[in-house]
Design a protein around this motif. Sequence first.
Motif, short mmCIF file in Angstrom:
data_model
loop_
_atom_site.label_atom_id
_atom_site.label_comp_id
_atom_site.label_asym_id
_atom_site.label_seq_id
_atom_site.Cartn_x
_atom_site.Cartn_y
_atom_site.Cartn_z
N VAL A 77 35.13 94.29 41.75
CA VAL A 77 36.51 94.69 41.63
C VAL A 77 36.76 95.50 40.60
O VAL A 77 36.06 95.43 39.35
N SER A 78 37.50 96.51 40.69
CA SER A 78 37.59 97.47 39.75
C SER A 78 39.03 97.93 39.88
O SER A 78 39.91 97.77 41.00
N PRO A 79 39.87 98.72 38.76
CA PRO A 79 40.91 99.16 38.83
C PRO A 79 41.12 100.10 39.95
O PRO A 79 40.49 100.90 40.09
N SER A 80 42.20 100.23 40.75
CA SER A 80 42.46 101.24 41.72
C SER A 80 42.53 102.67 40.92
O SER A 80 43.22 102.68 39.88
N THR A 81 41.89 103.67 41.67
CA THR A 81 42.09 104.88 40.91
C THR A 81 42.60 106.08 42.32
O THR A 81 42.40 105.81 43.24
N GLY A 82 42.62 107.20 41.85
CA GLY A 82 42.90 108.59 42.77
C GLY A 82 44.39 108.75 43.28
O GLY A 82 45.35 107.92 42.98
N LEU A 83 44.43 109.61 44.18
CA LEU A 83 45.94 109.96 44.59
C LEU A 83 45.92 109.35 46.16
O LEU A 83 44.90 109.34 46.83
N PHE A 84 47.19 109.30 46.62
CA PHE A 84 47.57 108.87 47.71
C PHE A 84 46.66 107.33 48.26
O PHE A 84 46.06 107.22 49.25
N HIS A 88 49.25 99.09 47.64
CA HIS A 88 49.79 99.20 46.44
C HIS A 88 49.17 98.27 45.26
O HIS A 88 49.81 97.72 44.37
N SER A 89 48.01 97.65 45.70
CA SER A 89 47.24 96.54 44.99
C SER A 89 46.92 97.51 43.56
O SER A 89 46.22 98.62 43.66
N LYS A 90 46.86 96.65 42.63
CA LYS A 90 46.43 97.49 41.11
C LYS A 90 44.79 97.45 41.31
O LYS A 90 44.21 98.10 40.29
N ASP A 91 44.09 96.63 42.00
CA ASP A 91 42.49 96.84 41.97
C ASP A 91 42.02 97.19 43.57
O ASP A 91 42.82 97.19 44.37
N MET A 92 40.98 97.46 43.39
CA MET A 92 40.04 97.76 44.68
C MET A 92 38.66 96.99 44.70
O MET A 92 38.33 96.86 43.72
N ILE A 93 38.14 96.84 45.84
CA ILE A 93 37.08 96.05 46.14
C ILE A 93 35.62 97.15 46.35
O ILE A 93 35.93 98.12 47.09
#
Length: 305
Positions: A77-84, A88-93
């Motif tokens: 798990v890491s913080p969400s990054t990037g455009l578009f 709306h989750s703050k993290d991504m898998i």
Amino acid sequence: MEMHSHLSALNETRNNWFLRVRVTRIWNNTTSSGIMIRYNMILLDCEMHAVVAPELWNLFAGIITPGTIYCIRNLNVSPSTGLFRPVHSKDMIHFTASTTVVLDLNNDLFIPRHKFHITPLNELRDSFYFYGPENQPVYSTDVVGVVENLEAMRTVQIQHGSRDLMRFNISDGLNRHCVSFYSPFPEHYEALYETQLENPVIVILASTRVSVFRNTYVIGNLPSTKIYINIDDPQVFLMRQRPYSVSTSYKSTSYRTTWKIKARVTRMWPSVFVTDNGTETMKGYNLVLLDDADCHVHVFVYADN
């Protein structure tokens, strides 16, 4: 049964998470020269974006299909990054070489098939609050509306060469915006051109890009964009209750309520919605009317009428 974690509880402190989630969408990202960057999925219990490196995708490509529930173990798990960003989750898998994916054969878990963050058409201008400090868009936008003025597909020249273009309007009866999608198009886009679609044709456009061209707001597509046509969803149900009079070419809408018509009832079916806890609620009945000009119109009657 082994306890699983909810997506909302995930964080960066470990990598041995055990999830039970539904995969709702899959798409890929490539460079302008066609080099594969990564594969993407939307996982749903509360909704989260997952990514897989190209070299790992073959481990999962024959297993994962949209709409199905899986048990997934061992992921980062890491913080969400990037455009578009598509959710709306703050993290991504991130799937890793040790991630395992197994079809969930148990029926004790209820997860809805879709989840949308709909921006009403009259609030598209306000949706720019999603933009970051450098006026860059952070999140994509989901919209719902009736399809109008569907144009024949054509080829146009743009900065990066020739592309196919499909254009139409979506309307909620009071607000109308232009949709311009360039190839490669979202999956199942060709269904919009089928002549047997139930009218009005109501679409949810998930993960779209909103831009401004000559003081007009235009809804465009991204690699993550998906078109949902006349699906069984509360947002579509609410849109269908509006007093539209829609032609088979999607072109006319009206709010007049004193129409008198003579028509045959050709079809009738109930509208039943299932809540998050599995409770079924009867909303009403749908009818399709056919007149002597061979025009079909959809009518909804509330259950208590």
